[in-house]
Write an enzyme that holds these catalytic residues in place. Sequence first.
Site: not given
Length: 139
Positions: A101, A126, A54-56
């Site tokens: 992702r 992110f 749950g981040h980039g």
Amino acid sequence: MQKSTVFDCSVITLPKNHQLNGNLTSVSNGIEVPFEVSRIYYLYDIPGGFSRGGHGHKDLQQLIVALSGSFDLIVDDGKVKRTFHLSRPNIGVYMPAGLWRELDNFSSGSICFVLASHEYDEKDYFRNYENFVEWKSLK
């Protein structure tokens, strides 16, 4: 790396040395992995129904492998999502930098093994999807 899309991700088959007493897979920088590995980490004991990720990342590249069990890797470039189901310890997905992702649908006993191109750096992350999409649209 901001221009990466989900179609820049690739499935990598790692070498499997099969013997009667078991299999062995080895991974080398710049050979099986298309970057220099600076960090290795793994996720395990994920409770049923939970997701991870749950981040980039702006610059981090990764090779993600299911060492045990299975899970889904959902990659997102801000416009398109692509899902990979990982379930074999000699198959990984290469994720270039500049993608979001999520990891989901973990089976019991799953181990998510990640080879990363950089040491941990919170400034590379992110954590908010809207900020990620805005960043992607700047280039």
